[in-house]
Design an enzyme around this catalytic site. Structure first.
Site, PDB file in Angstrom:
ATOM      1  N   GLU A  35      42.798  13.858  35.581  1.00 33.43           N
ATOM      2  CA  GLU A  35      42.995  13.987  37.033  1.00 33.43           C
ATOM      3  C   GLU A  35      41.737  13.458  37.693  1.00 33.43           C
ATOM      4  OE1 GLU A  35      44.461  17.614  38.845  1.00 33.43           O
ATOM      5  OE2 GLU A  35      45.624  18.081  37.044  1.00 33.43           O
ATOM      6  N   GLU A  88      43.973  23.195  33.528  1.00 32.65           N
ATOM      7  CA  GLU A  88      42.923  23.895  34.291  1.00 32.65           C
ATOM      8  C   GLU A  88      42.925  25.404  34.030  1.00 32.65           C
ATOM      9  OE1 GLU A  88      42.993  22.692  38.440  1.00 32.65           O
ATOM     10  OE2 GLU A  88      42.351  20.670  37.913  1.00 32.65           O
TER      11      GLU A  88
HETATM   12  O1  AHR Z   1      46.716  17.272  41.568  1.00 24.20           O
HETATM   13  C1  AHR Z   1      46.841  18.468  42.305  1.00 24.20           C
HETATM   14  C2  AHR Z   1      46.339  19.678  41.573  1.00 24.20           C
HETATM   15  O2  AHR Z   1      44.939  19.590  41.440  1.00 24.20           O
HETATM   16  C3  AHR Z   1      46.826  19.877  40.145  1.00 24.20           C
HETATM   17  O3  AHR Z   1      48.030  20.570  40.099  1.00 24.20           O
HETATM   18  C4  AHR Z   1      45.751  20.694  39.526  1.00 24.20           C
HETATM   19  O4  AHR Z   1      45.645  20.501  38.146  1.00 24.20           O
HETATM   20  C5  AHR Z   1      44.497  20.322  40.305  1.00 24.20           C
HETATM   21  O5  AHR Z   1      43.792  21.434  40.721  1.00 24.20           O
END
Ligand code: AHR
Length: 500
Positions: A292, A173
């Protein structure tokens, strides 16, 4: 009873599903590692400190790949802190989550846990505070057989065989202001390109994931993807997508429809990848790593109300998921399957405690959250060929997405076993729907099992005290002309057909 109709055709196939579509994610965050997968002194802990009860639940899902060690954590992580004698490892201020990192678990311990649960490791390198040098050294430490400084150091740490980590994320990110070492697309594109190039020089067999936007709601989306790929196209294999859904307006109809937004997100990223491909006159296609995804409804991270700073493994992003959340997770996984031709990797974020389908109590039991079930069903029954399913279902009106069908569905063919599995969510809050099927070319296929996850109370959750409040059950099979089965209102369904 109203009906919905699905059509399948043996010749209309999307793609062979990459099993890594059913992956997950474990970050050094909250109680995911410490007091999650690992708890020394727990009555189920093995000699390494890994909780056997948790490992058993992970095995039950059959997780094919786990992304590690972050997440936001990785952008401040010195991987060297987590190797060598445990008692000599430094304790650090962990700035992504305001915690203390003890480094008891590092890459070698995690790889050992992965072996134990039968999964593959997907590693992220730090492109926040570090760069090319640390990244190439980590590849050498993990993947080079022997005879060099870093590979021999690994051997001296008791790990003779290389870990052979295949998939590597180039940071995490990097477009987000919350990230340690946030970058512009130009800055990130350049460092990702150089890191990727050198990492592949160390081990040409690896696959690399460039960071896409943190979500499609970022102001820089999708220009970020275009710029990053212009820099990295030659060296990377995937671009990442992240998306967490949530019932922010407390409107279930809108919440259940949000997978439409995820679908649009995937289509836009594919279009952006192919735009850069055309611009570069390249023959190579970049695939997608949705590394994610989840609903964060019950686990929203409250940045204004952080726990006491500098705790070890504070409870973060934890909460109990209800049936509604499980249905949203079901819609999300169906969306991934429908894009199996381009989405090759998927990681439910995360696996234990932090936004987890598996929950634990320190020193206490572990249990399956509601979202465990659609994830486990997809992983267990969703291996094979994604079929191009056509759904004709009654619609309902939403504010954000216009008319949305009550039924969200995907179908997977296991040719060897002559089985088709249909995954379906009935978004209808008031009525069951009869499901008609046109199975062209699949003559002789009959329903052998219909598994349902539903509940009288859509807000029902599973807890340590009541772990089995929302559990799947099988329903009676309907044998009526072309009706395959009946989908109860607000339900997740796994309909398994077999050639008889
Ligand atoms: O999964 C929790 C967090 O969410 C992770 O560390 C990040 O990549 C995202 O913003």
């Amino acid at each position: 009873m109203k009906t919905a109709e699905i059509t399948l055709d043996k010749d209309y196939r999307i793609s062979l599903i990459d099993k890594r579509l059913y992956g997950s994610f474990i970050e050094h965050m909250g109680r995911a590692v410490y007091n999650g997968i690992y708890e020394k002194g727990h009555r189920t802990a093995d000699s390494m400190g890994f909780r056997r009860d948790v490992s058993d639940l992970v095995k039950e899902i059959d997780v094919p790949i786990v992304r590690y060690p972050g997440g936001n954590f990785v952008s401040g992580y010195n991987w060297e802190d987590g190797i060598g004698p445990v008692e000599q490892r430094p304790r650090r201020l962990e700035l992504a989550w305001n915690s203390i990192e003890t480094n008891e678990v590092g890459i070698n311990e995690f790889a050992q846990w992965a072996k134990l649960v039968g999964t593959e490791v997907m590693l992220a390198v730090n492109l926040g505070t570090r760069g090319v040098d640390a990244a190439r050294n980590l590849v050498e430490y993990c993947n080079h057989p022997s005879g060099t400084y870093w590979s021999d150091l690994r051997i001296s740490h008791g790990v003779k065989e290389p870990h052979k980590v295949k998939v590597w994320c180039l940071g995490n990110e990097m477009d987000g202001s919350w990230q340690i070492g946030t970058k512009t697309a130009e800055e990130y594109g350049r460092i990702a390109c150089e890191a990727a190039k050198v990492m592949k020089w160390v081990d040409p067999s690896i696959e690399l994931v460039a960071c896409g936007s943190s979500s499609n709601h970022m102001p820089t989306f999708p220009q970020w993807e275009a710029t990053v790929l212009e820099h990295t196209y030659e060296y990377v294999d995937y671009i990442s997508l992240h998306r967490y859904l949530g019932n922010t307006d407390n409107d279930l109809g809108e919440y259940l429809a949000q997978s439409v937004d995820m679908d649009e997100f995937i289509k836009s990223v594919i279009a952006t990848c192919d735009y850069v491909k055309a611009k570069k006159r390249s023959k190579k296609t970049i695939n997608l790593s949705f590394d994610e995804w989840n609903t964060s409804q019950s686990c929203r991270i409250n940045y204004d109300k952080k726990p006491e700073p500098w705790m070890i493994a504070p409870p973060l992003a934890e909460g109990l998921y209800n049936l509604e959340d499980a249905l949203v997770v079901g819609c999300m996984i169906i969306t991934l399957i429908k894009h199996a031709d381009r989405v090759k990797i998927g990681c439910l974020a995360q696996l234990v405690n932090v936004l987890g389908p598996i929950m634990t109590q320190n020193g206490g039991p572990s249990w399956r959250q509601t979202i465990f079930y659609p994830y486990m069903h997809a992983s267990r029954y969703g291996r094979g060929i994604a079929l191009d399913i056509k759904v004709n279902a009654p619609m309902y009106e939403t504010k954000a997405f216009g008319d949305v069908p009550f039924i969200e569905a995907a179908a997977v063919l296991d040719e060897e076993a002559s089985e088709i599995t249909i995954f379906a969510v009935n978004r209808n809050q008031d009525e069951a729907l009869a499901l008609k099927g046109n199975l062209n070319g699949f003559e002789g296929y009959k329903v052998k099992e219909h598994i349902v996850l539903d509940s009288k109370d859509p807000k029902a959750v599973n807890s340590a005290e009541h772990p089995d409040t929302v559990v799947p059950h099988t329903v009676e099979i309907v044998h009526e002309d072309d009706i395959i089965t009946v989908l109860p209102k607000l339900s997740w369904n796994v309909i398994r057909l077999q050639r008889v």
